[in-house]
Every structure is written in C-alpha cells, then in structure tokens.
Scaffold this active site. Structure first.
Site, PDB file in Angstrom:
ATOM      1  N   ASP A  91       0.884  -1.128   0.052  1.00  0.00           N
ATOM      2  CA  ASP A  91      -0.002  -0.029  -0.040  1.00  0.00           C
ATOM      3  C   ASP A  91       0.823   1.109   0.067  1.00  0.00           C
ATOM      4  O   ASP A  91       1.934   1.178   0.103  1.00  0.00           O
ATOM      5  CB  ASP A  91      -1.003  -0.067   1.023  1.00  0.00           C
ATOM      6  N   SER A  92       0.233   2.366  -0.009  1.00  0.00           N
ATOM      7  CA  SER A  92       1.180   3.598  -0.301  1.00  0.00           C
ATOM      8  C   SER A  92       1.361   4.364   0.837  1.00  0.00           C
ATOM      9  O   SER A  92       2.351   5.110   1.094  1.00  0.00           O
ATOM     10  CB  SER A  92       0.209   4.377  -1.171  1.00  0.00           C
ATOM     11  N   GLN A 188     -11.507   7.499  -4.687  1.00  0.00           N
ATOM     12  CA  GLN A 188     -12.057   8.197  -3.488  1.00  0.00           C
ATOM     13  C   GLN A 188     -13.170   8.828  -3.824  1.00  0.00           C
ATOM     14  O   GLN A 188     -13.894   9.126  -4.669  1.00  0.00           O
ATOM     15  CB  GLN A 188     -10.982   8.930  -2.835  1.00  0.00           C
ATOM     16  N   ASP A 265      -8.457  -7.216   0.847  1.00  0.00           N
ATOM     17  CA  ASP A 265      -7.172  -7.410   2.074  1.00  0.00           C
ATOM     18  C   ASP A 265      -7.729  -6.764   3.262  1.00  0.00           C
ATOM     19  O   ASP A 265      -8.866  -6.173   3.252  1.00  0.00           O
ATOM     20  CB  ASP A 265      -6.064  -6.516   1.672  1.00  0.00           C
ATOM     21  N   CYS A 303     -13.018 -28.511   7.185  1.00  0.00           N
ATOM     22  CA  CYS A 303     -12.114 -27.767   7.110  1.00  0.00           C
ATOM     23  C   CYS A 303     -11.015 -28.811   6.815  1.00  0.00           C
ATOM     24  O   CYS A 303     -10.492 -29.602   7.768  1.00  0.00           O
ATOM     25  CB  CYS A 303     -11.669 -26.680   7.749  1.00  0.00           C
ATOM     26  N   CYS A 305      -7.645 -28.106   6.666  1.00  0.00           N
ATOM     27  CA  CYS A 305      -6.297 -27.504   7.113  1.00  0.00           C
ATOM     28  C   CYS A 305      -5.819 -28.561   8.325  1.00  0.00           C
ATOM     29  O   CYS A 305      -6.408 -29.115   8.999  1.00  0.00           O
ATOM     30  CB  CYS A 305      -6.515 -26.074   7.566  1.00  0.00           C
ATOM     31  N   CYS A 308      -7.406 -28.114  12.034  1.00  0.00           N
ATOM     32  CA  CYS A 308      -8.714 -28.916  12.019  1.00  0.00           C
ATOM     33  C   CYS A 308      -8.406 -30.365  12.000  1.00  0.00           C
ATOM     34  O   CYS A 308      -9.126 -31.276  12.294  1.00  0.00           O
ATOM     35  CB  CYS A 308      -9.489 -28.495  10.954  1.00  0.00           C
ATOM     36  N   HIS A 333      -5.616 -21.351  10.619  1.00  0.00           N
ATOM     37  CA  HIS A 333      -6.805 -21.720  10.332  1.00  0.00           C
ATOM     38  C   HIS A 333      -7.762 -20.650   9.444  1.00  0.00           C
ATOM     39  O   HIS A 333      -8.341 -20.997   8.439  1.00  0.00           O
ATOM     40  CB  HIS A 333      -7.447 -22.263  11.725  1.00  0.00           C
TER      41      HIS A 333
END
Length: 417
Positions: A91-92, A188, A265, A303, A305, A308, A333
C-alpha cells in the site's frame, strides 16, 4: 503493463479471472492477508504457501520506518528479504492518514508523520511513496491517495478526492519500474456518488494496470458500503482487476464478488485469531468460551487444514487463554478458511453455479432466514435470487416496502438495521 488479467468465467457482474503477475499467477476472486512489516505474525512463508495464499500485502509506511526500503533494495527486494516466491502488494502509506491522524499533517505537498518509533518527522509525498515502493519491489504498488473516513461529511471529502486525482499524476511520473511493477489508482469520494463518479472517470482516463476502491470499511453503514462498491465496479474497466481495500469479512467478500470485485485485503482473519476467534461457515467460533474447554471436535469438521485435522477445540481453548501458539494455530486456520473461500468463489463462477454457492453460503450463515436487508438489496443488483434463504417475514417485508408501507417496527433488528 506488468500484468495480464483474463476473465475466465462470469455470472452477471461476478467474474472469475486469471491474474498473471511477475512473481505468480493468481486466481480471482482472492483475499490477501496483511503482512505489515514483511511477515504474517506467527506464520512462515512455507506455511502461507501450503495454505494457498497468492498475494501478501506489505505496508509502505511501516517498512520504511523499519528496516528501511533502501536496505530492503540492497538485499534484493522484499521477495528475497522475506523469502516469499509468490506475489506481493504494497500500500502507499495513505491509510496511515486515518489510522495515525494524530501524528499526521496533510498538505498538497504530501503528509508529514511524526514517527511513532523515534518522534522524527517523515514527509511522505506521492513521489517518495512510489520511490519507497520501487525499492521494496512488490508486484503491485498503490498510488498515494488522500484518505478520509467515510463517516466524515462536507468539503473535506471533495478536497480529498480532487487531491487524489492530482496525486495520481505525480505517482505516474515518479514510477520508475512500470515494466515489473503495476501501479494501481485508488477511487475516493466518500459516500457521494457524484464525487465517486468523477474519481472513477478520472482514473480510468489514466489507463492504469488496475484500480482500487478506497475509503470504505471505516464505519459507514452497510447499505452505503455495497452501493459504493456497485457504483465503482460498474464504472471501472472490464479488462482490469478491481480491488476493494480493507475488506475481510467473509460475507462482505461474497457480496462484493457478486457485484464484480476481484481482490480484497484485511487484518481481520489474523487479528481475530489473536483474540481467540476462529472463522467457520456459520460465522465465528470463540475458543475462549468455557463451553470449548471439553469440546473434542475440531474447529470445523469440513475444513481440511492441518489445525482442524490435528487439534481439538478443547486443546485450542487451553492455548488461546495462555500460549502464543494458540494465536498461531488460529491464524493458520483463519487464513486457510479465507483461501478456501477464494477458491470456492472462483470455481463456482467458472462452473456456472455461483448463485447456488451464494445461497448455500447465506443459508449456513443465517439458518433462521434473517439475511440482512442490505444483502437482499445488493443481491438484487447482482441478479441473484436469495428469496429461498429468507423467512417468509423477510419476503413480506420486501413486498410491504415495495408497496410503500413501513413495517420496520415489527421486524427484528437484523432485518431492519
């Protein structure tokens, strides 16, 4: 441009695409975890690859403070520095105008921050932001914009929008690596549709590699939130990626994807993990609750993963109240959940079953049929019929609303927020 964006499938406004970047080829819609200073707290880059993360977000302001962009450049760029072979986005530093407003002074030249580390002033101009991001070397870099909270009204919103358009030209002129880094502009304009439209048209005229929708997820009501997203996605090019900044709630991502957005994000999945909460299809599971102390089930039986597969809620309850390992396992997770959600969105659009996916998602999240009104409104614009997910009361509410009859006093708060 150092990217290629190919739309592979659609359902009305929603699209599944292939986003080819210098370091990785991504599938959209996609969620990007936030690694502020080049790391996702508690997780290794190997783990992030296993989870399925495609792009990690870094923060220009914080990376410049520590360890410094010049050092990162000298050591081969952020990819090499953090041992991450896939894509990066920086990001800026514009968001810090809101989050560190008490330390910031904003002028036409740029924004002067008082460093939270040593108290020294730091002037961040559009040119300096791009220079820092060129040094860091991310695949996608963001233009410096003038960021204000969406809850603010009055002339400050208009001032910030026009300044954002002036600053994009300075960012373009300062960008030294357009062949290997993609500069995205940020729309914006607060909640004002006229200002948003001016900003969209102004940025599209610059023919940038991609576009972000900024200034949201800052406390505005959900009905205003989705309407801004819908307006901006409708005005942005079909052949460029669209990134809604700061969005990380699964419901918001499903809705925004239906409206034509591609990238998201947020710190939410990892931050909520550090508070002992796990993301599950039904919403959020709070592992600190006493009821978890003897629960032998995994966080989510569906799940795949490693958390789990290997740990019970009881074990995690013990950890999250006493041991940092609990936060690490829940972060693993939660990011797995977000990566799976991204894949499910992508595949459901590709396979022509996106409306069924959305309805299934809502039925699990709202088993009583109390789908919020703002979701109803957004899905109507997206062309997805969710009436079967709602209680008869909800359907009657819509009928009464269409007839001009206000029945909000008779509805539960979740239905008429």
């Amino acid at each position: 441009m150092a990217l290629r964006f190919e739309v592979l499938g659609r359902f009305n406004r929603a699209r599944a695409a292939r986003l080819t970047l210098p370091h990785f080829t991504c599938q959209t819609p996609l969620f990007m975890p936030v690694g502020t200073q080049g790391t996702i707290k508690g997780l290794t880059t190997d783990q992030l690859e296993t989870i399925g993360c495609q792009i990690i977000l870094g923060n220009t302001y914080h990376l410049e403070l520590r360890p410094g962009s010049q050092l990162i450049d000298d050591l081969g760029g952020l990819h090499k520095f953090m041992n991450w072979k896939r894509a990066l986005l920086t990001d800026s530093g514009g968001f810090q105008m809101v989050s560190l407003l008490h330390l910031a002074d904003i002028t036409e030249e740029g924004v002067t921050f008082q460093s939270p580390v040593d108290g020294k002033p730091m002037l961040l101009t559009p040119e300096e932001s791009i220079n820092i991001q060129n040094n860091i070397g991310a695949d996608i870099i963001m233009a410096l914009d003038d960021v204000v909270k969406t809850t603010i009204t009055g002339p400050r919103i208009e001032e910030a929008m026009y300044r954002t358009l002036r600053w994009i030209d300075r960012c373009i002129a300062a960008h030294k690596k357009p062949d290997v880094q993609n500069l995205f502009g940020i729309v914006q304009g607060g909640l004002d549709p006229v200002l948003r439209d001016i900003c969209v048209r102004g940025l599209v005229e610059r023919n940038l590699p991609g576009y972000a929708i900024g200034g949201l997820a800052g406390g505005e009501d959900k009905d205003s939130f989705w309407r801004v997203v819908a307006q901006c996605t409708a005005g942005l090019p079909e052949d460029k990626p669209r990134y809604v900044m700061g969005v990380g709630y699964p419901l918001d991502i499903v809705v925004c994807s239906a409206l034509g957005a591609d990238m998201y994000d947020c710190v939410y999945p990892t931050r909520t993990a550090r508070f002992g909460s796990a993301l599950v299809p039904e919403g959020v599971l709070k592992l600190k609750q006493n009821a978890m102390a003897t629960d032998e089930r995994p966080i989510d039986p569906s799940c795949p993963c490693m958390v789990c597969k290997n740990y019970t809620r009881a074990y995690l309850h013990c950890l999250v109240t006493k041991d940092p390992m609990g936060s690490q396992l829940l972060s693993y997770h939660n990011l797995s959940f977000m990566a799976r959600l991204s894949r499910d969105l992508h595949m459901s659009i590709l396979e022509g079953r996106f409306p069924e996916f959305v309805r299934g998602f809502l039925r699990v999240q709202f088993p009583k049929g109390d789908v919020p009104k703002w979701v109803h409104n957004a899905m109507e614009v997206a062309g997805i019929d969710i009436s079967e997910c709602c209680t008869p009361t909800n359907c009657q509410h819509d009928a009464m609303e269409a007839a001009g009859v206000d029945i909000s006093e008779f509805c539960p708060p979740t239905r008429c927020p």
